[in-house]
Design a protein around this motif. Sequence first.
Motif, short mmCIF file in Angstrom:
data_model
loop_
_atom_site.label_atom_id
_atom_site.label_comp_id
_atom_site.label_asym_id
_atom_site.label_seq_id
_atom_site.Cartn_x
_atom_site.Cartn_y
_atom_site.Cartn_z
N GLU A 1 4.00 11.60 2.31
CA GLU A 1 2.58 11.53 1.96
C GLU A 1 1.76 12.31 2.97
OE1 GLU A 1 -0.56 11.44 0.31
OE2 GLU A 1 0.81 10.06 -0.74
N ASN A 2 0.86 13.19 2.49
CA ASN A 2 0.01 13.92 3.43
C ASN A 2 -1.44 13.46 3.41
OD1 ASN A 2 -1.42 15.34 1.35
ND2 ASN A 2 0.21 16.87 1.24
N PHE A 3 -1.79 12.48 2.55
CA PHE A 3 -3.11 11.84 2.53
C PHE A 3 -4.26 12.80 2.22
CE2 PHE A 3 -0.60 8.99 5.24
CZ PHE A 3 -0.82 7.79 4.59
N THR A 4 -3.97 13.94 1.59
CA THR A 4 -5.03 14.88 1.29
C THR A 4 -5.74 14.50 -0.01
OG1 THR A 4 -3.82 16.62 2.41
CG2 THR A 4 -5.53 17.33 0.89
N MET A 5 -7.04 14.69 -0.03
CA MET A 5 -7.91 14.39 -1.16
C MET A 5 -8.10 12.88 -1.31
SD MET A 5 -8.44 17.52 -1.50
CE MET A 5 -9.75 17.40 -2.67
N ILE A 6 -8.71 12.48 -2.41
CA ILE A 6 -9.14 11.09 -2.58
C ILE A 6 -8.60 10.52 -3.88
CG2 ILE A 6 -11.22 11.37 -1.20
CD1 ILE A 6 -12.74 11.71 -3.89
N GLY A 7 -8.83 9.24 -4.08
CA GLY A 7 -8.30 8.56 -5.26
C GLY A 7 -6.80 8.38 -5.13
N ASN A 8 -6.23 7.70 -6.12
CA ASN A 8 -4.78 7.51 -6.20
C ASN A 8 -4.34 7.94 -7.60
OD1 ASN A 8 -5.54 5.15 -4.06
ND2 ASN A 8 -3.49 5.96 -3.73
N HIS A 9 -4.30 9.25 -7.79
CA HIS A 9 -4.17 9.76 -9.14
C HIS A 9 -2.75 9.83 -9.67
CE1 HIS A 9 -8.37 10.11 -9.29
NE2 HIS A 9 -8.49 11.22 -8.58
N ALA A 10 -1.80 9.26 -8.94
CA ALA A 10 -0.52 8.95 -9.59
C ALA A 10 -0.74 7.86 -10.64
CB ALA A 10 0.49 8.47 -8.55
N VAL A 11 -1.79 7.06 -10.46
CA VAL A 11 -2.08 5.97 -11.41
C VAL A 11 -2.34 6.52 -12.81
CG1 VAL A 11 -3.63 4.07 -11.97
CG2 VAL A 11 -2.88 4.42 -9.60
N PRO A 12 -3.28 7.44 -13.01
CA PRO A 12 -3.47 7.97 -14.37
C PRO A 12 -2.29 8.77 -14.88
CG PRO A 12 -4.90 9.12 -12.81
CD PRO A 12 -4.34 7.93 -12.10
N VAL A 13 -1.53 9.42 -13.99
CA VAL A 13 -0.35 10.16 -14.45
C VAL A 13 0.65 9.20 -15.10
CG1 VAL A 13 1.68 11.45 -13.66
CG2 VAL A 13 -0.59 12.09 -12.85
N ILE A 14 0.87 8.06 -14.47
CA ILE A 14 1.80 7.07 -15.01
C ILE A 14 1.23 6.43 -16.27
CG2 ILE A 14 2.95 4.87 -14.54
CD1 ILE A 14 2.95 5.72 -11.54
N ALA A 15 -0.04 6.04 -16.22
CA ALA A 15 -0.67 5.39 -17.37
C ALA A 15 -0.72 6.31 -18.58
CB ALA A 15 -2.08 4.92 -17.00
N GLU A 16 -0.99 7.58 -18.34
CA GLU A 16 -1.00 8.55 -19.44
C GLU A 16 0.37 8.66 -20.08
OE1 GLU A 16 -1.58 13.36 -20.20
OE2 GLU A 16 -1.24 12.58 -18.19
N ALA A 17 1.41 8.75 -19.24
CA ALA A 17 2.76 8.86 -19.78
C ALA A 17 3.10 7.65 -20.65
CB ALA A 17 3.77 9.01 -18.64
N TYR A 18 2.71 6.46 -20.17
CA TYR A 18 3.02 5.26 -20.94
C TYR A 18 2.22 5.23 -22.25
CZ TYR A 18 4.63 0.53 -21.82
OH TYR A 18 5.24 -0.56 -22.37
N ARG A 19 0.95 5.58 -22.19
CA ARG A 19 0.11 5.61 -23.39
C ARG A 19 0.69 6.59 -24.42
NH1 ARG A 19 -3.21 3.08 -26.67
NH2 ARG A 19 -4.23 2.13 -24.86
N LYS A 20 1.30 7.68 -23.95
CA LYS A 20 1.84 8.70 -24.85
C LYS A 20 3.26 8.40 -25.32
CE LYS A 20 -1.15 12.52 -23.45
NZ LYS A 20 -1.25 13.84 -22.76
N GLY A 21 3.78 7.25 -24.93
CA GLY A 21 5.05 6.82 -25.49
C GLY A 21 6.28 7.11 -24.67
N PHE A 22 6.11 7.56 -23.44
CA PHE A 22 7.27 7.80 -22.59
C PHE A 22 7.82 6.46 -22.11
CE2 PHE A 22 5.08 11.81 -22.58
CZ PHE A 22 6.11 12.74 -22.59
N ARG A 23 9.12 6.30 -22.27
CA ARG A 23 9.75 5.01 -21.96
C ARG A 23 11.00 5.15 -21.10
NH1 ARG A 23 5.42 4.02 -23.40
NH2 ARG A 23 4.70 2.49 -24.97
N GLY A 24 11.16 6.28 -20.46
CA GLY A 24 12.32 6.49 -19.60
C GLY A 24 12.11 6.00 -18.18
N PHE A 25 11.18 5.09 -18.00
CA PHE A 25 10.96 4.46 -16.70
C PHE A 25 10.66 2.98 -16.95
CE2 PHE A 25 6.94 6.29 -18.15
CZ PHE A 25 6.03 5.26 -18.00
#
Length: 733
Positions: free
Chosen positions: A394-418
């Motif tokens: 982790e390099n702590f650059t920028m703000i927010g925790n935008h892995a959150v929408p990346v994961i939520a988007e994948a789940y909303r779009k039907g990805f189930r390999g996790f």
Amino acid sequence: MKRKLFFIAGLVLSLMSSSAADITADSDFTRWVNPFIGAADNGHTFPGATRPFGMIQTSPVTGAVGWRYCSEYVYSDSIIWGFTQTHLNGTGCMDLGDILVMPANGKRTRGWDEYRSPFDKSSESASPGYYAVTLSEPDIKVELTATSHAAFHRYTFNRAETPSVLIDLQHGPAWSESQYHGQVLECRTYWEDAYTLTGHVKNAVWVYQDYFFVMKFNRPVTEVITLQPGEREKGERIVAGFDLAAGEGLEMKVAMSTVSVGGALRNLEAEIPGWNFDEIRSQAKSDWNGYLGRIDATGTPEELTNFYTAFYHAIIQPNMIADVDGQYRNADNSIVKADGGEFYSTFSLWDTYRAAHPFYTLMIPERVDGFVNSLVAQGEVQGFLPIWALWGKENFTMIGNHAVPVIAEAYRKGFRGFDADRAFEAIKRTQTVSHPQKSDWETYLKYGYFPTDLTKAESVSSTLESVYDDYAAADMASLLGRTEDEKIFRERADFYKNLFDKQTGFMRPKRSDGTWLTPFDPQQVGHNESVGGDYTEGNAWQYTWHVQHDVPGLIELMGGKEAFLTKLDSLFTIELITNQSDVTGLIGQYAHGNEPSHHVTYLYALAGNPARTQELIREIFDTQYRPEPDGLSGNDDCGQMSAWYMFSAMGFYPVDPVSATYVFGAPQMPAFTLNLPGGKKFVIKAEGLSKENKYVESITLNGKPYLLPYIKHEDITKGGELVYKMTDKKPKK
């Protein structure tokens, strides 16, 4: 010389055989890729050889100190320092640049910086998976290609005068000369035999990095000289000598690993077991065509060049840093095996959650589960999901925790390999347990925003970015049936309203006592690393629109659609004068060169004035993207600038990625065929598109009139046909 000699290998031939009329890309999509696009002061791309999502990016170095050299290459430079094996694509910070090598003729015991050479720009060429240049001073032709974990170099010595190769393990891009000479913490090398050098280096620039390597030559090393290190330097500089005749070649393979020399050796044996450079180059080209061919576009040569180069840049990363056996070094420096054998890093999430990751879900779906598993795995080790992940750290650059929408988007779009429950637990912990430097949730929850007097910098931007993450968490919680979690995060997703000042009409810094910060200038640009302030690489004009998840709510705050549209008009007409390096590509206050602005043109379409969206998209295409080294108006930022271009060229954009919808703009090229999994095809046509016909008169989906301002992800992925009827008549609001 303004006309660039490089303008696409193969493109010149196509231009000679066709007019400016639209043409369709043929089976060799790589001929439309120009790796030099963005390789100027601001784009920070590199022209060297890499594979899609590979660990290795072997590329020339023309400088390494200061912001200008985040990718170690600027097209206008005339001196090459050498060639390094890893690079960042389009970032505004620097790291990697590992293992500089430089073939040379002449005296071997000279200073390490005397190995640099001028080069003839006309000898320089690049295409996906291949780079070549002739070094003028030693008269050596250099060719580079790559696999996922290994670089392959071929040097042709047109004359041979004490031929050698400098191996510089002190080198690495840095912010200052002091850092350049002090960033290596530990370096060990060992000659296994006359053909093979192995080593391990620890360094620290953006993150603490461990890399192991194996370097093999196809000819025996006849002399080894170790150059004297400078003060504070711990990285070795080795000169390897060879016996060669004029016209003979020398080949070198370099494989890397985060784990061990053994891991690097296994990577090399798996990917380049022999010495056939042309075969590896051919495989690299085929690999790239396999990805680029997923979209068959029609357009002018210039449009095809911009489009396929954008596609190329978007899939350089995230980078697979697990070895071929699945092992990698994780965030707490332990050696572990990745779930499914894949672990990715280089996640520039503040940038890429907006359009690059939505692009992966659409066109590279087989990688998405691996991305999510990697984010979750790193999050579990460090205690929160990655903010900006590099080399597994982790390099702590920028703000927010935008892995959150990346994961939520994948789940909303039907990805189930996790494991969705495991992933949501990582989201919940990230959004509720305060973690270093970035997320003080106790303060955020107490006040409903980050107060400017209690927050070191970026208080407004941090609030708005965190609000979007809260919304993403709520959306995933709803799909999982976690009612209480959904309720909590839905309430937090409304916190943006706490910073809207109705008197000024802006998202404004607020103190902990509830009063607004004064004086207040909405044009004042904030930048954490230089001038501080309450905004992230932007100002109130740009960040006021950062409510991707609730545009109707923002419209209501501003007093309705007419007031909203009037304010939005002002954004594009009031001039902003700034010298901040990250606030570029200006149209009024709108800054296309930086990511917070990327969705803003599409807000017109959601507020009932799609014609203005269509006008602005055309203006951005005409002014912010050109097939030249300085053709990008800002850092490519690991493919985000490129993803914006591709989506917008097709006529839609993911304003709110988690919603799994794409808001309509206007197509900028006549036709696309998206080749989707399972043999499905989604065809996009822009009937009557021209310079004058930039407005959308009507849209049909599978032959039926389509009246919504957006298209659903599922409507694309199941295949079909989307037809825009274009006109020169501006539609009424």
